[in-house]
Design a protein around this motif. Structure first.
Motif, PDB file in Angstrom:
ATOM      1  N   VAL A   1       1.753  10.350 -11.941  1.00  5.72           N
ATOM      2  CA  VAL A   1       1.453   9.072 -11.319  1.00  5.72           C
ATOM      3  C   VAL A   1       1.726   9.192  -9.818  1.00  5.72           C
ATOM      4  N   ALA A   2       0.752   8.807  -9.030  1.00  8.69           N
ATOM      5  CA  ALA A   2       0.893   8.892  -7.582  1.00  8.69           C
ATOM      6  C   ALA A   2       1.161   7.506  -7.008  1.00  8.69           C
TER       7      ALA A   2
ATOM      8  N   TRP B   1       0.475   1.115  -3.317  1.00  7.55           N
ATOM      9  CA  TRP B   1      -0.674   1.634  -4.069  1.00  7.55           C
ATOM     10  C   TRP B   1      -0.202   2.559  -5.174  1.00  7.55           C
ATOM     11  N   CYS B   2      -0.913   2.536  -6.293  1.00  7.00           N
ATOM     12  CA  CYS B   2      -0.569   3.387  -7.421  1.00  7.00           C
ATOM     13  C   CYS B   2      -1.832   3.954  -8.051  1.00  7.00           C
ATOM     14  N   ASN B   3      -1.803   5.245  -8.322  1.00  9.37           N
ATOM     15  CA  ASN B   3      -2.883   5.900  -9.068  1.00  9.37           C
ATOM     16  C   ASN B   3      -2.279   6.478 -10.344  1.00  9.37           C
ATOM     17  N   PRO B   4      -2.598   5.910 -11.496  1.00 11.46           N
ATOM     18  CA  PRO B   4      -1.966   6.363 -12.735  1.00 11.46           C
ATOM     19  C   PRO B   4      -2.521   7.706 -13.200  1.00 11.46           C
ATOM     20  N   ILE B   5      -1.942   8.218 -14.243  1.00 13.12           N
ATOM     21  CA  ILE B   5      -2.447   9.449 -14.851  1.00 13.12           C
ATOM     22  C   ILE B   5      -3.842   9.181 -15.408  1.00 13.12           C
TER      23      ILE B   5
ATOM     24  N   VAL C   1      -8.344   1.410 -12.791  1.00  7.05           N
ATOM     25  CA  VAL C   1      -7.719   2.701 -12.508  1.00  7.05           C
ATOM     26  C   VAL C   1      -6.562   2.468 -11.536  1.00  7.05           C
ATOM     27  N   ASP C   2      -6.873   2.548 -10.210  1.00  9.51           N
ATOM     28  CA  ASP C   2      -5.848   2.320  -9.203  1.00  9.51           C
ATOM     29  C   ASP C   2      -5.370   0.875  -9.231  1.00  9.51           C
ATOM     30  N   SER C   3      -4.166   0.701  -8.691  1.00  8.38           N
ATOM     31  CA  SER C   3      -3.618  -0.650  -8.608  1.00  8.38           C
ATOM     32  C   SER C   3      -2.898  -0.829  -7.287  1.00  8.38           C
ATOM     33  N   THR C   4      -2.896  -2.059  -6.798  1.00 10.56           N
ATOM     34  CA  THR C   4      -2.107  -2.386  -5.611  1.00 10.56           C
ATOM     35  C   THR C   4      -1.191  -3.554  -5.931  1.00 10.56           C
ATOM     36  N   LEU C   5      -0.013  -3.509  -5.349  1.00  8.53           N
ATOM     37  CA  LEU C   5       0.967  -4.586  -5.457  1.00  8.53           C
ATOM     38  C   LEU C   5       1.243  -5.074  -4.044  1.00  8.53           C
TER      39      LEU C   5
END
Lengths: 112, 114
Positions: free
Chosen positions: B4-5, B22-26, B73-77
């Motif tokens: 996870v990035a 920002w998050c990029n999951p597996i 896919v990607d997510s932002t908080l």
């Protein structure tokens, strides 16, 4: 709401000594998971227990799930300096959602 | 397999400012979680997505926090405006599916609000 408590909060042992952390949930859990977080790191999954009374071993680590599925323990035999970190138990929430409720963790320090 | 990035790794802002993580999951993981971890405590769930839908945001302070996962896919908080008590590590995690056991955590973003 659901509460997950862990004791002790902190334990300092000499290398070679054993270590145990205990986890108690206010509600019955469908499963319980254990995570390890090294200082400055992120939680890393160790194991999941599902069955009542289940015992699982990973080398020097022994995990147990209580008969009532409300408590669990992690026992480390003959600690090593690589065991340093915070150990968290976590269980699914009681609202039907799958996300985890984490305990407050037990921080383990191992003196060489 | 890439983990996870998350980015940024560190962020320092003043109170009342805005910040986004920002998050990029597996790859292939349908379920994505955002947790807040205050120093000395366990991670606390903020929001859970299943693909691009919100499963649980009951603990998200919606007056200032928002999150999205538009394409699943990607997510932002986002936090707007930030308060001093928002200082924490924000962890993103993903799992293959909602019912699967283990979650894989990213390295987290350490936020300091001055």
């Amino acid at each position: 709401g659901q509460q997950v408590m862990q004791i002790p909060q902190y334990q300092h042992v000499q290398e070679g000594e054993d270590f145990t952390t205990y986890c108690n949930s206010s509600t019955t859990l469908s499963n319980i998971q254990w995570y390890k977080q090294r200082p400055g790191g992120h939680p890393v999954f160790l194991i999941q227990l599902v069955k009542s009374g289940e015992v699982k071993k990973q080398k020097r680590l022994t995990f147990q799930f209580g008969e009532a599925k409300k408590n669990s323990s992690l026992h480390i035999t003959a600690t090593q300096t690589t065991d340093v970190g915070t150990y968290f138990c976590a269980g699914p929430g009681d609202t039907g959602r799958r996300a985890l409720t984490f305990g407050s963790g037990t921080r383990l320090q191992v003196q060489p | 397999e890439a983990g996870v990035a998350q980015s940024p790794r560190y962020k320092i802002i003043e109170k009342r400012q805005s910040v986004a993580f920002w998050c990029n999951p597996i790859s292939g993981h349908a379920t994505l979680y955002w947790y807040q971890q205050i120093l000395g405590q366990g991670p606390k769930l903020l929001i859970q997505f299943q693909n691009n839908g919100v499963v649980d945001d009951s603990q998200l302070p919606k007056d200032r926090f928002s999150a999205e996962r538009l394409k699943g896919v990607d997510s932002t908080l986002k936090i707007q405006p930030a308060k001093l008590e928002d200082s924490a590590v924000y962890l993103c995690a993903s799992s293959l599916e909602m019912a699967s056991g283990d979650q894989f955590f990213g390295p987290g973003t350490r936020l300091t609000v001055l």
